[in-house]
Motif scaffolding. Structure first.
Motif, PDB file in Angstrom:
ATOM      1  N   LEU A  17       5.268  16.638  -4.846  1.00 12.25           N
ATOM      2  CA  LEU A  17       5.058  15.193  -4.908  1.00 12.25           C
ATOM      3  C   LEU A  17       5.931  14.471  -3.900  1.00 12.25           C
ATOM      4  N   GLN A  18       7.205  14.807  -3.870  1.00 18.23           N
ATOM      5  CA  GLN A  18       8.122  14.142  -2.953  1.00 18.23           C
ATOM      6  C   GLN A  18       7.771  14.456  -1.502  1.00 18.23           C
ATOM      7  N   MET A  65       0.820  -1.194   0.000  1.00 22.50           N
ATOM      8  CA  MET A  65       0.000   0.000   0.000  1.00 22.50           C
ATOM      9  C   MET A  65       0.863   1.257   0.000  1.00 22.50           C
ATOM     10  N   LEU A  66       1.838   1.275   0.929  1.00 18.67           N
ATOM     11  CA  LEU A  66       2.729   2.416   0.968  1.00 18.67           C
ATOM     12  C   LEU A  66       3.544   2.502  -0.306  1.00 18.67           C
ATOM     13  N   ARG A  67       3.860   1.346  -0.897  1.00 20.77           N
ATOM     14  CA  ARG A  67       4.636   1.364  -2.129  1.00 20.77           C
ATOM     15  C   ARG A  67       3.903   2.135  -3.224  1.00 20.77           C
ATOM     16  N   SER A  68       2.578   2.088  -3.231  1.00 20.13           N
ATOM     17  CA  SER A  68       1.809   2.820  -4.228  1.00 20.13           C
ATOM     18  C   SER A  68       2.021   4.308  -4.080  1.00 20.13           C
ATOM     19  N   ALA A  69       2.160   4.774  -2.831  1.00 19.34           N
ATOM     20  CA  ALA A  69       2.363   6.195  -2.597  1.00 19.34           C
ATOM     21  C   ALA A  69       3.793   6.604  -2.906  1.00 19.34           C
ATOM     22  N   GLN A  70       4.735   5.685  -2.794  1.00 23.39           N
ATOM     23  CA  GLN A  70       6.137   6.017  -2.963  1.00 23.39           C
ATOM     24  C   GLN A  70       6.618   5.800  -4.399  1.00 23.39           C
ATOM     25  N   GLY A  71       5.862   5.097  -5.198  1.00 16.35           N
ATOM     26  CA  GLY A  71       6.382   4.593  -6.451  1.00 16.35           C
ATOM     27  C   GLY A  71       6.505   5.575  -7.577  1.00 16.35           C
ATOM     28  N   LEU A  72       6.087   6.819  -7.414  1.00 23.11           N
ATOM     29  CA  LEU A  72       6.154   7.797  -8.493  1.00 23.11           C
ATOM     30  C   LEU A  72       7.443   8.601  -8.363  1.00 23.11           C
ATOM     31  N   ALA A  73       8.341   8.377  -9.263  1.00 19.88           N
ATOM     32  CA  ALA A  73       9.630   9.053  -9.165  1.00 19.88           C
ATOM     33  C   ALA A  73       9.565  10.492  -9.630  1.00 19.88           C
TER      34      ALA A  73
END
Length: 206
Positions: free
Chosen positions: A158-159, A1-9
């Motif tokens: 975003l970051q 779930m958290l990976r979805s929030a983190q995955g946009l570079a």
């Protein structure tokens, strides 16, 4: 779930994933730090603090904001007993884009934009053209389509939102939404008003 929030570079990746490329100059936001600051409902010196981690694409978060939050606001926030801090924990690309839009709306319009995007959740979360659907919703809150495009190009924003989610996971164990910390006590899920009422009343007695 958290990976979805983190995955946009990069913000460009987010835009392309929503609806394809668009043209026009990118413009930096006036103050990313101000946009990323905690958004608070209630008096600063309220004796009880509720922190909510939410995803604008989460149906259970929408349910909380539509059904439970108005009751908490009426009984506790408006009476100066509780202040509520809203923090982003976006699950997925469109929810991340929605979170960015609320932050770009400005402090006065922030909570109104949150309400609009929750209300329109079924539209923008499922539309074939996600960007256009988000722009249509944001327009109801006073943001022009070009302002939405500029907002979503802001990589620092975003970051920053990704870091809010990362910190929530690291510091409080947030791994799903909605997630609350009520006077230091963790509550997971869209619980009934009575659950929050019981905890708040206990905290107010201390």
């Amino acid at each position: 779930m958290l990976r979805s929030a983190q995955g946009l570079a990069f913000v460009a990746t987010l835009i392309l994933a929503l609806s394809g490329p668009f043209t026009g100059p990118a413009r930096a936001a006036d103050s990313v730090q101000d946009m990323l600051a905690d958004k608070v409902l209630g008096k600063a010196d309220a004796p009880v603090t509720i922190i909510e981690y939410a995803s604008l694409g989460c149906p259970h978060c929408r349910e909380f904001h539509e059904k439970t939050l108005p009751q908490i606001k009426e009984k506790y926030i408006d009476t100066g007993k509780v202040k509520m801090i809203f923090r982003d924990f976006p699950l997925g690309q469109r929810a991340t884009a929605a979170a960015m839009i609320t932050r770009c709306a400005g402090p006065i319009r922030y909570f109104a934009m949150v309400s609009i995007l929750f209300r329109d959740q079924a539209d923008w979360s499922r539309a074939p053209d996600g960007l256009a659907a988000l722009q249509a919703s944001a327009k109801k809150g006073g943001m022009a389509p070009t302002q939405v495009e500029e907002c979503l190009r802001n990589e620092d924003l975003l970051q920053g939102i990704q870091k809010i989610a990362q910190d929530g996971n690291k510091e409080h164990g947030v791994d799903a939404t909605p997630f609350f910390i009520v006077g230091g006590e963790k509550v997971s899920g869209a619980q009934d008003f009575k659950v929050f009422e019981d905890i708040i009343e206990q905290k107010l007695k201390k």
